[in-house]
Design an enzyme around this catalytic site. Structure first.
Site, PDB file in Angstrom:
ATOM      1  CB  ALA A  69      -3.668  -0.688  -6.118  1.00  0.00           C
ATOM      2  CB  THR A  70      -2.897   4.860  -5.893  1.00  0.00           C
ATOM      3  OG1 THR A  70      -1.863   4.546  -4.948  1.00  0.00           O
ATOM      4  CG2 THR A  70      -3.471   6.402  -5.425  1.00  0.00           C
ATOM      5  CG  ASN A 149      -0.935  -0.661   3.860  1.00  0.00           C
ATOM      6  OD1 ASN A 149      -2.117  -0.858   4.379  1.00  0.00           O
ATOM      7  ND2 ASN A 149      -0.381   0.111   3.992  1.00  0.00           N
ATOM      8  CD  GLN A 179       1.080  -5.127   0.804  1.00  0.00           C
ATOM      9  OE1 GLN A 179       1.477  -6.015   0.703  1.00  0.00           O
ATOM     10  NE2 GLN A 179       1.378  -3.833   0.499  1.00  0.00           N
ATOM     11  CB  SER A 199      -1.024  -3.295  -6.658  1.00  0.00           C
ATOM     12  OG  SER A 199       0.257  -2.470  -7.040  1.00  0.00           O
ATOM     13  CG  HIS A 201       3.963  -2.141  -7.777  1.00  0.00           C
ATOM     14  ND1 HIS A 201       4.658  -1.853  -6.470  1.00  0.00           N
ATOM     15  CD2 HIS A 201       3.115  -1.365  -7.631  1.00  0.00           C
ATOM     16  CE1 HIS A 201       4.262  -1.053  -5.889  1.00  0.00           C
ATOM     17  NE2 HIS A 201       3.172  -0.627  -6.467  1.00  0.00           N
ATOM     18  CB  THR A 237      -2.888   5.663 -24.853  1.00  0.00           C
ATOM     19  OG1 THR A 237      -3.631   6.817 -25.586  1.00  0.00           O
ATOM     20  CG2 THR A 237      -2.499   4.650 -25.644  1.00  0.00           C
ATOM     21  CB  CYS A 323       1.650   5.393   0.589  1.00  0.00           C
ATOM     22  SG  CYS A 323       1.527   4.225  -0.778  1.00  0.00           S
TER      23      CYS A 323
END
Ligand code: PMP
Length: 383
Positions: A69-70, A149, A179, A199, A201, A237, A323
């Protein structure tokens, strides 16, 4: 050790781990290769795009896969600003965005764009009127997150979206949904969002992969060039295994959203009530916030000291977002909500996930009491 940092990273579903392993072993071919194994890998990506699109209620060709997501946020903000620079060079965002949006805006500012940062109220929620009032003829993009977040504050995206479009129908609306997805209803169409970042994860998928929804008709200036992957907007890729496993996690967490809320809300409410009862704490979350985050400040010590004490007591928490947790500076989000610098330095974030039980919450409450007692004594001793 009990893990209370689901908002930073969540344990992958068993099915996600199995899918990753299986695809890495069987489908290692490059999806751009013209031979049959390459075509099979490409088909897996196409199928994953369809799964993600269905979960978000959008079209498959509107889904891009990125490295996280960054990257999705960088691409949304800078890609839109650069692509539509002839329309104007003004961006509107908020003071509480994740660094991947906030710093993208600062970078554009250093290159000559004008950026209006809207402050939230004391509960961490931004006023749609203020966002709309900042929109001008030359505003190319507005970026507002779904759920903060740090505090879990939920932003009124439907009102923001409709007011932005009423103020300037050509202004694009980007939502950082990281979030919110899997916890709250995702309503890309109702929000009138043109861009939406996700995101996997955070919803029990793999790390190192992200999703960006780009509304049909919207184009972005590519930040990564060198290949025709992802419609030429994002060269490189594809990570086939992570993309397929992400689609699985997005589908599963979307389907389990209501069950997740039923399980987690009573625990969140109990914990929120508990921390509200500790006189030394300033609580920065509310019942109106996302179901998985409880954030408080303990101004007597730096948040890191509290987090380390809790870790000694078997509880893994976070000081703010992962982060920015290595920064010794006060939290920009808390300062913008009007908290003082001791409060903004003393933030602690507890984030819940579907492994948690009442007994876990009781153990955490005990640890919080023990930590406050111990730190109060240390504090008094050092004065
Ligand atoms: N936006 C928000 C609101 C987040 O919480 C995070 C993760 N900390 C990100 C963006 C960045 O996501 P990723 O870890 O996938 O780069």
């Amino acid at each position: 050790m009990l893990y209370w940092d689901y908002a930073a990273a969540s344990p992958p579903y068993e099915e996600v781990v199995q899918t990753m392993e299986q695809i890495m072993k069987l489908h290692y071919a490059n999806p751009s290769s013209l031979h049959r194994p390459g075509a099979e890998a490409d088909r897996l990506i196409t199928r994953s795009r369809e799964v993600c699109a269905a979960a978000l209620g959008v079209q498959p060709q509107e889904i891009l896969f990125t490295s996280g997501a960054t990257e999705s946020n960088n691409l949304a903000v800078k890609g839109a600003a650069l692509q539509y620079r002839s329309r104007g060079r003004h961006i509107v965002t908020t003071e509480i965005e994740h660094p991947s949006v906030y710093e993208s805006c600062l970078q554009l500012k250093s290159l000559g764009w004008e950026v209006t940062f809207v402050a939230p109220g004391s509960t961490g929620v931004v006023d749609p009127e203020q966002v709309a009032a900042a929109v001008r003829r030359d505003t190319v993009l507005v970026s507002v997150m779904h759920v903060n977040n740090e505090t879990g504050a939920v932003q009124p995206l439907r009102e923001i979206g409709s007011r932005i479009k009423a103020a300037n129908r050509r202004t694009l609306f980007h939502v950082d949904g990281v979030q919110g997805y899997g916890k709250l209803n995702t309503q890309i169409k109702e929000w009138q969002a043109d861009l939406y970042s996700l995101s996997p994860h955070k919803v029990r998928g793999p790390r190192g992969v992200g999703i960006l929804y780009v509304k049909e008709g919207v184009t972005l200036f590519p930040l990564l060039t060198g290949g025709s992957q992802e419609q030429g907007v994002r060269a490189g890729t594809e990570n086939v295994a992570a993309v397929v496993a992400s689609a699985k996690a997005i589908r599963m967490s979307g389907e389990r959203r209501e069950a997740f809320n039923l399980q987690i809300l009573p625990l969140r409410n109990r914990l929120l009530e508990f921390v509200s009862g500790i006189p030394e704490f300033t609580v920065n979350s509310s019942r109106d916030g996302a179901p998985h985050i409880v954030h408080f400040s303990y101004p007597a010590v730096n948040g890191e000291v509290m987090a380390r004490k809790l870790e000694e007591l078997g509880m893994t928490v976070s000081t703010r977002s992962a982060c920015s947790s290595r920064l010794a500076e006060p939290s920009r989000v808390l300062l913008s909500m009007g908290r003082n610098s001791a409060e903004a330095l003393g933030g602690v974030r507890i984030s819940l996930g579907d492994s948690h039980t009442e007994a876990d919450v009781a153990a955490l409450e005990q640890a919080l009491l023990t930590a406050v007692q111990a730190l109060n004594i240390v504090e008094r001793g050092t004065r």
